[in-house]
Scaffold this motif. Sequence first.
Motif, PDB file in Angstrom:
ATOM      1  N   ASN A   1       4.258  -5.433  -1.805  1.00 24.44           N
ATOM      2  CA  ASN A   1       4.265  -4.251  -0.942  1.00 24.44           C
ATOM      3  C   ASN A   1       2.878  -3.781  -0.514  1.00 24.44           C
ATOM      4  OD1 ASN A   1       3.219  -2.538  -3.044  1.00 24.44           O
ATOM      5  ND2 ASN A   1       5.273  -2.252  -3.863  1.00 24.44           N
ATOM      6  N   GLY A   2       1.822  -4.369  -1.069  1.00 25.54           N
ATOM      7  CA  GLY A   2       0.478  -4.037  -0.627  1.00 25.54           C
ATOM      8  C   GLY A   2      -0.162  -5.122   0.209  1.00 25.54           C
TER       9      GLY A   2
ATOM     10  N   ALA B   1       4.516  -8.972   3.050  1.00 17.75           N
ATOM     11  CA  ALA B   1       5.154  -8.352   1.894  1.00 17.75           C
ATOM     12  C   ALA B   1       6.197  -9.260   1.255  1.00 17.75           C
ATOM     13  CB  ALA B   1       5.800  -7.031   2.307  1.00 17.75           C
TER      14      ALA B   1
ATOM     15  N   HIS C   1      -4.648  -1.507   6.185  1.00 17.24           N
ATOM     16  CA  HIS C   1      -4.702  -0.715   4.956  1.00 17.24           C
ATOM     17  C   HIS C   1      -5.495  -1.408   3.848  1.00 17.24           C
ATOM     18  CE1 HIS C   1      -1.415  -3.537   4.187  1.00 17.24           C
ATOM     19  NE2 HIS C   1      -1.649  -3.344   2.905  1.00 17.24           N
ATOM     20  N   THR C   2      -5.998  -2.627   4.112  1.00 10.24           N
ATOM     21  CA  THR C   2      -6.704  -3.367   3.082  1.00 10.24           C
ATOM     22  C   THR C   2      -8.208  -3.188   3.208  1.00 10.24           C
ATOM     23  OG1 THR C   2      -6.894  -5.412   4.374  1.00 10.24           O
ATOM     24  CG2 THR C   2      -4.878  -5.103   3.103  1.00 10.24           C
TER      25      THR C   2
ATOM     26  N   ASP D   1       3.800   2.068  -4.626  1.00  6.64           N
ATOM     27  CA  ASP D   1       3.734   1.739  -3.199  1.00  6.64           C
ATOM     28  C   ASP D   1       2.266   1.441  -2.894  1.00  6.64           C
ATOM     29  OD1 ASP D   1       3.662   1.611  -0.440  1.00  6.64           O
ATOM     30  OD2 ASP D   1       4.879   3.407  -0.114  1.00  6.64           O
ATOM     31  N   THR D   2       1.915   0.168  -3.012  1.00  9.47           N
ATOM     32  CA  THR D   2       0.501  -0.219  -2.940  1.00  9.47           C
ATOM     33  C   THR D   2      -0.076   0.018  -1.554  1.00  9.47           C
ATOM     34  OG1 THR D   2       1.107  -1.928  -4.543  1.00  9.47           O
ATOM     35  CG2 THR D   2      -1.091  -2.057  -3.582  1.00  9.47           C
ATOM     36  N   ARG D   3       0.720  -0.214  -0.535  1.00 15.61           N
ATOM     37  CA  ARG D   3       0.238   0.028   0.823  1.00 15.61           C
ATOM     38  C   ARG D   3      -0.136   1.500   1.002  1.00 15.61           C
ATOM     39  NH1 ARG D   3       1.628   1.438   6.015  1.00 15.61           N
ATOM     40  NH2 ARG D   3       0.706   0.106   7.666  1.00 15.61           N
TER      41      ARG D   3
END
Length: 437
Positions: free
Chosen positions: A204-205, A209, A116-117, A352-354
């Motif tokens: 959380n991102g 975590a 997800h990054t 919710d950064t993810r």
Amino acid sequence: MLPQEIIRRKRDGETLSAASITDFVNAISSGAITDGQVAAFAMAVFFNGMKRDEAVALTLAMRDSGDVLDWSDLPGPVVDKHSTGGVGDNVSLMLAPLAVACGAYVPMISGRGLGHTGGTLDKMDSIPGYISQPDNALFRKVVRDVGCAIIGQTANLAPADKRFYSIRDVTATVESIPLITASILSKKLSAGLNALVLDVKSGNGAFMAKSRDAVALATSIVEVANGAGLPTTALLTDMNEPLAQAAGNAVEVKNAVDFLTGDRRDVRLESVTLALVAEMLLSAKIVPNQKAALEKTREALNSGKAAEVFGRMVAALGGPTNFVEKADQYLPEAPVKLEVRAPQTGYVSTIDTRAIGIAVVALGGGRTRPQDTVDHAVGITALQPIGARMEKGEPIALVHARTKSDAVGAAIAIEKAYEFADNKPRTANPILRRIGT
């Protein structure tokens, strides 16, 4: 060497010899083993881990799968930074020219998006003409002439890691401390550095975590790196919200240009960037203490020296010669833009950064398969930070999408990712801890 036997032994929790690890890595490079076997090995390591000596052996084997650069002819220290990955984390784009403006050389070998990054290399690929994977001759020339070059792994630099990295991305084996350690360090060791600084994310991102997991990762990388002969320190930083107000590829490049020129600087992004550059200057012994390092870094930023270095690097690697001045004209733009509005009045309390990162991937700004192409134009901007006071109906983000349906899907995900409270929450210092000597 039977690859299935090495996989079985690691699956059963055995300690692998350096010779076995080297044989397996050589087979990754040569193509003698399949993607399925590489994935099986990664999953075995994911569940059973590796001892420190195994991690060192894996790191060195992947480094030695290709060329190892020698910068002994440069008149200054060669340093670099690596981030474990986050959302809205475009620090590298400002950090490299900042460090150069302060007297360092930065041959930065970066990766593409993972999970997800976002990936630094994907961001640079949004600049038209920019050669993100030059041959070693051009890489060396740009570093020598400009001071820095942000590139990806060429065919001759840690080729085993290049293949391993892409397979991990799509087989749910990203969050493995020894695999992350070896992947990061094989590239950095092949770059011939004098020192390395790590930005290890927690929150959380982040891939790690939990704070204890991030500390374990930072400690692993610092110890393996120093064990392999590369002086390394780490900063643990907060990733409980996007670091910049933009998440994507071209939109993060524009954010970086705005940062360097002073048009806009996100507060948390500035804190992390300056702290990491200061750590690099200390590691390179360019300055005597942190106060002097921060002063030198801020002067390089505010004087415009770093922006000038960034522009020269882009031009030297095939991009427009006036990119910094005309970034809006060169960067790709998504045809659909959609505001995401606050569903209620209050303060942004958590993000919710993810989920924000996943929304970018779903727009096309990331990958679900190694062979997928990335849409550099899509992303999210104007992301409101934790602590922002919002009235119902005010925009909390702006989606940049290829189609209307994509934009609506991202908007729904972003709205769900934001939570609001009546009272203003406490905002944390994004620099959580330093790990090293």
